[in-house]
Design an enzyme around this catalytic site. Structure first.
Site, PDB file in Angstrom:
ATOM      1  N   SER A  81     -10.187  -1.093   6.936  1.00  0.00           N
ATOM      2  CA  SER A  81      -9.191  -1.064   5.822  1.00  0.00           C
ATOM      3  C   SER A  81      -8.384  -2.218   5.073  1.00  0.00           C
ATOM      4  CB  SER A  81      -8.367   0.300   5.749  1.00  0.00           C
ATOM      5  OG  SER A  81      -8.998   1.426   5.322  1.00  0.00           O
TER       6      SER A  81
ATOM      7  N   LYS B  56       1.032  -1.177   0.047  1.00  0.00           N
ATOM      8  CA  LYS B  56      -0.045  -0.059   0.022  1.00  0.00           C
ATOM      9  C   LYS B  56       0.865   1.162   0.154  1.00  0.00           C
ATOM     10  CE  LYS B  56      -3.857   1.733   2.782  1.00  0.00           C
ATOM     11  NZ  LYS B  56      -4.681   1.581   4.048  1.00  0.00           N
TER      12      LYS B  56
ATOM     13  N   SER C 101      -9.907   1.266   2.728  1.00  0.00           N
ATOM     14  CA  SER C 101      -8.894   2.039   2.054  1.00  0.00           C
ATOM     15  C   SER C 101      -7.595   1.286   1.217  1.00  0.00           C
ATOM     16  CB  SER C 101      -8.244   3.076   2.885  1.00  0.00           C
ATOM     17  OG  SER C 101      -7.377   2.614   3.821  1.00  0.00           O
TER      18      SER C 101
HETATM   19  N1  GLN Z   1     -13.323   3.497   5.979  1.00  0.00           N
HETATM   20  C1  GLN Z   1     -12.693   3.964   7.267  1.00  0.00           C
HETATM   21  C2  GLN Z   1     -12.407   5.522   7.301  1.00  0.00           C
HETATM   22  O1  GLN Z   1     -12.573   5.799   6.068  1.00  0.00           O
HETATM   23  C3  GLN Z   1     -11.980   3.004   7.522  1.00  0.00           C
HETATM   24  C4  GLN Z   1     -10.602   3.332   7.034  1.00  0.00           C
HETATM   25  C5  GLN Z   1      -9.369   2.654   7.322  1.00  0.00           C
HETATM   26  O2  GLN Z   1      -9.216   1.657   7.974  1.00  0.00           O
HETATM   27  N2  GLN Z   1      -8.190   3.359   7.171  1.00  0.00           N
HETATM   28  O3  GLN Z   1     -11.874   5.958   8.238  1.00  0.00           O
END
Ligand code: GLN
Length: 485
Positions: free
Chosen positions: A177, A78, A153
């Site tokens: 995420s 990532k 994400s």
């Molecule tokens: N979808 C969640 C957010 O937007 C989790 C994102 C994540 O785990 N980085 O904060």
């Protein structure tokens, strides 16, 4: 099978027996990336030169007999992990041209074992999102269906595994995420316990929630990757000084007598029938293997999403203050004066979702609202944590859906932040409680999109959830299906 399709453990066997070289495996992977990347867009940066250099080094190492299970294995990361000399953007315009001077600890550990870095993966900007649509570099597509999001994400981490563009990947998980994109793309994804893996050199979103973890083809690979990156790091004071178990040795095929909790609050209205079906079948599979089920209650579940969006945005507003156009990152050059430069640089550098969160977080922390929002959220977080502590007095693991629905369509929720936020309802409580969770493939929707189920473990109970996930995987065929691309 092509080399690019193999798991870590399968490719390792071939490398060890000298049936193939790492250069051959890497070439196969780079060709595969070239063949499908247009259609899936998993990557922000592909690193073919670095990859071939790493592969040659791995082959020299293997020739000397110094092979580790990860030596010569093509891995993608990532784009939130700092990689020395390789652009790291966090999918933001503000870091579009940022080249870090050092590696994150997780990356340094993988490099020591001799991995081959094939590239940096797409994600939501600063890991804020559930669909990979907020990336400055464009949207990643779900390899199972081009009209659908891969999740987020860490969407690129999951799509790249499903599209067979890397053997294994790392993602990060602040509210789901890793687990949610793994579920949406038919991969295995594990969020370790807070403190299990160092976040040194991982771009911070919400520091009391962020964790590093693997997204892989199967549970055995997940155990290998977790073992490689876990452990204490003097450079991250939140990393815990506990011995790292041999996660691969935990993969015994036995869940007889395992006590599995089903939280009443997770079987909500609005649960997609295909998700419900995957859950029912998973329960039946475990019952067939001799596990025992009991209903449990996590009574503060309803407050988790609201609590998360106060704490995560508050921490994000503080973490993202460093992007000011002065030390690094995008700088506006027409500004008249310092304040103007700050404002214009940030205005141009951040996307809409990131701005929304900075504003929400700044508000929650402002004097006058701090007690009503931030402090209150911290208190509710403690209640959510206690729900889990109490539940784990009677059960070994908790089984839940990963997300209420399979992957949604590109564009479907992008302009409706609340709907987007609600898609993490089953993953967020795990981050708030600081414990671990894994997503494993457990079915498909009518449209042919993968569905995962989540196993939640006690703090530092990664061995138990890996074992339970492994037993499930070995008794089902879901992980063997491949996206047709
Ligand atoms: N979808 C969640 C957010 O937007 C989790 C994102 C994540 O785990 N980085 O904060």
């Amino acid at each position: 099978m092509e080399l690019y399709e193999l798991t870590i453990h399968e490719l390792h066997r071939k490398l060890k027996n000298r049936e193939v070289s790492s250069v051959e495996a890497t070439r196969s992977m780079l060709e595969r990336i070239g063949a499908v990347e247009d259609r899936v867009r998993s990557f922000i940066t592909v690193t073919p030169e670095e990859a071939l250099k790493n592969a040659e080094a791995a082959d020299r190492r293997i020739a000397k007999g110094k092979i580790d299970v990860l030596t010569g294995i093509p891995v993608a990361l990532k784009d939130i992990f700092l990689t020395a000399g390789i652009r790291t953007t966090c999918a933001s315009r503000i870091l579009e041209n940022f080249i870090p001077p050092y590696d994150s600890t997780a990356v340094a550990k993988l490099k020591e074992k001799g991995i081959v870095l094939v590239g940096k993966l797409n994600q939501d900007e600063f890991a804020m999102g559930s669909s990979t649509e907020s990336s400055w570099f464009g949207t990643t597509r779900n390899p199972w269906h081009p009209d659908y999001i891969p999740g987020g994400s860490s969407g690129g981490s999951a799509s790249c595994i499903a599209a067979r563009q890397a053997t294994a990947t790392l993602g990060t998980d602040t509210g789901g995420s890793i687990r949610q994109p793994a579920s949406h793309c038919g991969c295995v994804g594990l969020k370790p316990t807070y403190g299990r893996v160092s976040r040194y050199g991982v771009i911070a979103y919400a520091s009391s929630l962020d964790q590093v973890g693997p997204v892989t083809r199967d549970v055995a690979d997940c155990a290998i990757m977790l073992g490689a990156v876990a452990g204490h790091d003097p450079k991250d004071s939140t990393s815990v000084n506990l011995p790292v178990p041999d996660y691969s040795a935990a993969l015994v095929h036995d869940v007889k007598g395992l006590k599995i909790g089903l939280p009443r609050e997770y079987f909500i209205e609005g649960l997609d029938p295909s998700v419900k079906k995957a859950m029912d079948e998973a329960i039946a599979t475990y019952q067939g293997l001799g596990a025992e089920f009991m209903e449990i209650s996590l009574p503060h579940t309803d407050y988790a999403v609201a609590t998360y969006y106060l704490i995560a945005t508050a921490e994000a507003s503080s973490n993202l203050a460093r992007y000011d156009g002065v030390r690094f990152g995008h700088r506006n050059t027409d500004a008249r004066g310092l304040l103007d430069m700050y404002m214009l640089s940030r205005d141009e550098g951040f996307g809409a979702e990131v701005k929304r969160r900075i504003m929400l977080g700044t508000y929650a922390l402002s004097s006058g609202y701090y007690d009503a929002y931030y402090l209150k959220a911290q208190k509710v977080r403690t209640l959510i944590m206690r729900d889990f502590i109490k539940a784990f007095e009677t059960v070994d693991v908790i089984l839940t859906p990963v997300a209420p629905t399979p992957a949604f369509k590109i564009g479907e929720k992008f302009n409706d932040p609340l709907q987007m936020y609600l898609s993490d309802i089953f993953t967020i409580p795990v981050n708030l409680a600081g414990t671990c969770g894994i997503s494993v493939p457990a079915g498909f929707s009518r449209e042919g999109l993968p569905i995962g189920v989540q196993l939640i473990g006690k703090p530092f109970g990664e061995e138990t959830i890996l074992r339970a996930a492994y037993a499930f995987e070995q008794n089902t065929e879901w992980h063997k299906r491949k996206a047709d691309m």
